[in-house]
Write a protein that holds these residues in place. Sequence first.
Motif, PDB file in Angstrom:
ATOM      1  N   MET A  41       0.846  -1.201   0.000  1.00 16.95           N
ATOM      2  CA  MET A  41       0.000   0.000   0.000  1.00 16.95           C
ATOM      3  C   MET A  41       0.882   1.251   0.000  1.00 16.95           C
ATOM      4  SD  MET A  41      -3.243  -1.317   2.340  1.00 16.95           S
ATOM      5  CE  MET A  41      -3.471   0.298   3.015  1.00 16.95           C
ATOM      6  N   GLN A  42       1.939   1.197  -0.792  1.00 18.15           N
ATOM      7  CA  GLN A  42       2.889   2.310  -0.798  1.00 18.15           C
ATOM      8  C   GLN A  42       2.311   3.577  -1.408  1.00 18.15           C
ATOM      9  OE1 GLN A  42       6.421   0.642  -2.589  1.00 18.15           O
ATOM     10  NE2 GLN A  42       7.123  -0.209  -0.646  1.00 18.15           N
ATOM     11  N   ARG A  43       1.271   3.447  -2.212  1.00 13.28           N
ATOM     12  CA  ARG A  43       0.600   4.658  -2.695  1.00 13.28           C
ATOM     13  C   ARG A  43       0.016   5.414  -1.508  1.00 13.28           C
ATOM     14  NH1 ARG A  43      -4.791   5.362  -4.880  1.00 13.28           N
ATOM     15  NH2 ARG A  43      -5.022   3.108  -5.097  1.00 13.28           N
ATOM     16  N   SER A  44      -0.606   4.684  -0.596  1.00  8.48           N
ATOM     17  CA  SER A  44      -1.165   5.314   0.610  1.00  8.48           C
ATOM     18  C   SER A  44      -0.075   5.994   1.440  1.00  8.48           C
ATOM     19  CB  SER A  44      -1.854   4.276   1.496  1.00  8.48           C
ATOM     20  OG  SER A  44      -2.967   3.725   0.858  1.00  8.48           O
ATOM     21  N   ALA A  45       1.145   5.488   1.328  1.00 15.04           N
ATOM     22  CA  ALA A  45       2.235   6.045   2.126  1.00 15.04           C
ATOM     23  C   ALA A  45       2.775   7.340   1.529  1.00 15.04           C
ATOM     24  CB  ALA A  45       3.361   5.016   2.256  1.00 15.04           C
ATOM     25  N   GLY A  46       2.249   7.727   0.362  1.00 14.84           N
ATOM     26  CA  GLY A  46       2.639   9.014  -0.198  1.00 14.84           C
ATOM     27  C   GLY A  46       3.459   8.934  -1.477  1.00 14.84           C
ATOM     28  N   LEU A  47       3.591   7.738  -2.027  1.00 20.52           N
ATOM     29  CA  LEU A  47       4.428   7.582  -3.222  1.00 20.52           C
ATOM     30  C   LEU A  47       3.592   7.890  -4.467  1.00 20.52           C
ATOM     31  CD1 LEU A  47       7.179   6.885  -4.366  1.00 20.52           C
ATOM     32  CD2 LEU A  47       6.558   4.474  -4.291  1.00 20.52           C
ATOM     33  N   TYR A  48       3.535   9.162  -4.827  1.00 13.89           N
ATOM     34  CA  TYR A  48       2.786   9.582  -6.027  1.00 13.89           C
ATOM     35  C   TYR A  48       3.215  10.965  -6.477  1.00 13.89           C
ATOM     36  CZ  TYR A  48      -0.137  11.190  -2.046  1.00 13.89           C
ATOM     37  OH  TYR A  48      -0.599  11.718  -0.867  1.00 13.89           O
ATOM     38  N   GLY A  49       2.854  11.277  -7.712  1.00 16.85           N
ATOM     39  CA  GLY A  49       3.149  12.590  -8.281  1.00 16.85           C
ATOM     40  C   GLY A  49       2.417  12.745  -9.606  1.00 16.85           C
TER      41      GLY A  49
END
Lengths: 571, 571
Positions: free
Chosen positions: B133-141
């Motif tokens: 769930m690394q998207r939930s951890a802030g991995l986005y742009g």
Amino acid sequence: MGWGSMDVALCCIIALCLVHVSLGAKARHFKWEVVYMYRSPDCFEHIVMGINGQFPGPTIRAKAGDTLVIELTNKLHTEGVVIHWHGIRQLGTPWADGTASISQCAINPGETFRYRFKVDRPGTYFYHGHYGMQRSAGLYGSLIVDVADAENEPFHYDGELNLLLSDWWHQSVHEQEVGLSSIPFRWIGEPQSLLINGRGQYNCSMAAKFSNPPIWQCKFRGNEQCAPQILMVKPNKTYRLRIASTTALASLNLAIQGHKMVVVEADGNHVQPFAVNDLDIYSGESYSVLLTTDQDPSMNYWISIGVRAREPKTPRALTILNYSPTSASRIPMSQPPVTPPWNDYNHSKAFTKSIYALMGSPKPPETSNRRIVLLNTQNRVNGFVKWSVNNVSLVLPSTPYLGSLKFGLNNTFDQKSPPDNYDSSYDIMKPAVNQNSTLGSGIYTISLNTTVDVILQNANALAKDVSEIHPWHLHGHDFWVLGYGEGKFKEGDEKTFNLKNPPLRNTAVIFPYGWTALRFVADNPGVWAFHCHIEPHLHMGMGVVFALGVHRVGQIPREALACGSTGNRQN
Amino acid sequence: MGWGSMDVALCCIIALCLVHVSLGAKARHFKWEVVYMYRSPDCFEHIVMGINGQFPGPTIRAKAGDTLVIELTNKLHTEGVVIHWHGIRQLGTPWADGTASISQCAINPGETFRYRFKVDRPGTYFYHGHYGMQRSAGLYGSLIVDVADAENEPFHYDGELNLLLSDWWHQSVHEQEVGLSSIPFRWIGEPQSLLINGRGQYNCSMAAKFSNPPIWQCKFRGNEQCAPQILMVKPNKTYRLRIASTTALASLNLAIQGHKMVVVEADGNHVQPFAVNDLDIYSGESYSVLLTTDQDPSMNYWISIGVRAREPKTPRALTILNYSPTSASRIPMSQPPVTPPWNDYNHSKAFTKSIYALMGSPKPPETSNRRIVLLNTQNRVNGFVKWSVNNVSLVLPSTPYLGSLKFGLNNTFDQKSPPDNYDSSYDIMKPAVNQNSTLGSGIYTISLNTTVDVILQNANALAKDVSEIHPWHLHGHDFWVLGYGEGKFKEGDEKTFNLKNPPLRNTAVIFPYGWTALRFVADNPGVWAFHCHIEPHLHMGMGVVFALGVHRVGQIPREALACGSTGNRQN
């Protein structure tokens, strides 16, 4: 319901402490799954790393000469994992040492790695994670090797008790790791709790009634995850108390009210028996002590564990030595034993220097082929706070050294070895001036079957008048501890070495501003970590790597090297 | 110092919103490092995943036809990582899709993977983690592709504003993952905050003065990590507002006080322009809307984002549309726009059904070769709460499907395909009775270049009278959204399909108790995920995998498959 009424229910968790006679095959198979799970180690809920739903992980019990086969499946979601078998020398099986980036690739989520190795020697050992700071996250358990059927220990005992000691933080290990790697640096601080067999009490005390000012009294029914494990004994018997410390940080002192302890084993090696009122134990060490239950059997007695060598901000861990058939709920009449003052280093040194090998133990070679002097310093590197050894702060490569060396890959780590000594003008009494420390992945190449002396040299840390204790742990070998000294090790100090009966250990401490001299015979081909066993210190670079005779290492299981440059290789 | 005095300093973060004209080479190179870092996205400090020290990660700006080369280095301590380029179809480069276990192995700590792919089509896209769930951890742009130099958009605008929307929890993602995989099940709950370009306010409101009862007013100097990003515009201009949602859970509604918006793009495809007062956006979707700054230029206006379709427990996200040269610190005179009632599904459906392809857009084939009906249900499997599709809850294998299929490894995942339909007697209006759901890693094999219809069928969840919205996202292809219906999809419903101007999307929602019909031409060889874009739902198994024409996939970079059985292969 209070502590006072804790009786029948609590007895359920007592069974673990008793002698466990194991017979059976020479190969012992285990199927383990590593998971995160919700747990309350110190009555505060947190996620912890466990094995097969247990925290600490299952105790392994084997006999000398057995082969252990542990099929370890990584059930974590995004993290790799490995397990190191602390104290097992992995003779002939260096790929099973369980050190990520050194002996093997981390096991990926969903994958299984089979650790297969021989436990050649009886002793008190443990196992733990050796990737990132997963040991701090709770990935550990006991590994106890009994003498082979035909053998006997050189001491008698009627029963056994097992204590695996650790420390516990409420901040997650992931956050701890980020803080240690941040600018500004964020130290993890002192642990919130000490745990005995994975059980501690954060916000209550079993000894509340003796406290002034009063503090909160623990109330247990006995089935709580944080209820203490009572040690049940019979009167007038001798017990072998196996004690191992897998703390992330804390140096500990253990005392049992009204009882002396006779030390008989250290790190899997027999020592000349000696009696103590209390015992120092550093992270990475293990001891066996004999305890004779010769006190008033109508009473129970405190077992008390406190912090040494750092100003303690962590309450003592307590449990009870329960003389059967006295009720386990009977609280001892007086205060638990007091830990010696945290900075009474003379007390610590006196204990450590009392340890000698049992007569008849293997003696060290009279001379060594090489001397490596390792200066431990705290530094800033690119603004990050690091620990360095001879000005190099260890950064592990993504391809395991064992594979790189076996297959001749020389672009996976720094080919330049770190130095065998440090600048002789360095003033160990002052804050670090060696601001030219660098990050590095270089290793020490040791000629096979040579005798190596390592002088661990302590120094002042970054802050003025601070020098810490560091317990250094060697993989793949035991070493003889030849001596300790104050200040800088200097030419001629080798004349003070104890070559007659130095203890064999796998972990040895350096005291503040002092040195410790070790000798080992580099006879086990492989790549071996040698590092401070304080988890955040290793994370900050406080370690070195010894490589020896890798050409003599047998067929490395392919799955040990399925990453980095060894993962892509064609051969 | 209050919001009222927030002026000059705050302007520093305004620049990001302005048009960024990029010229330059066709291949655009980026070197990225993924790290955890301390950050205060919503004024509460936490560890977040970032790239090169930034959160959200750097905005990529490219032109249609460009090739992007992103060298992604994993600087995490123990976790693997991948990045998915959401909306980019990866024509001919399925190994660059960035889905762990599907298109590639997770990149190990310390290792670098090179993503190289073409952005063939202009549009508003984003990128995000696709492991655990690394998207939930802030991995986005954000990933924004402009038209090629010689081309024009079919609409005019003077400037651009970019809004990447997300939601944020104070509980760590590691803990969330453990809770979702625990017995008893622990739901993550509603987010603590909504973030606009990574900035939110947890315990204060910019609109405090309009609140009754009074609430805490945000006080910013402007340089705080959680200070809102003010959108600065000039009067009487037309702006393209690019909006993308990478929420873990929340469906959102966005409104700009006093301004209508004209929708012109959805998921990288042009749509027939239509005007709205507010816009629904689900996780995985992106839109462009045109905004004309035709209001009183002496005023500023609220931009307000609220939660849809779940009973909102999360405060609205607010920022300000600032008419230059009016001071950015001038608070609008009236209340921020109110989000439609969370359960006003008619409002949501009206918006969604207003989206048609722009005249001249590609039309779907008249007929399909295969229809796959996917029933989404919530189930218990071995005591764990899971989401299933046709009774199979997806569990990803440790060896990526792309490698397994390319190299003919058939022991790495379930060889039995999940079914193309569900038991016709299943009552979608009642709590799940299909207690025979299983975990599975089987995939759908699709014949290359065939036309496939997918009917997404919603149903009641485990609790009575609960059916949720799920936004389903397809990798590697866009699909036409042919229609929506209430209740069960039944024979004859295909007659209602819109074959004239259905919108092309990569994400489409199913409404409670309803169905959504999609059609796509399976013309991009590879292995492609199709899943609910709600992060915990995917984690709980709500997805399927489509494989097509893998024999036609070109040379897969070896480092994409350095794990599992593909890591050990000899060829």
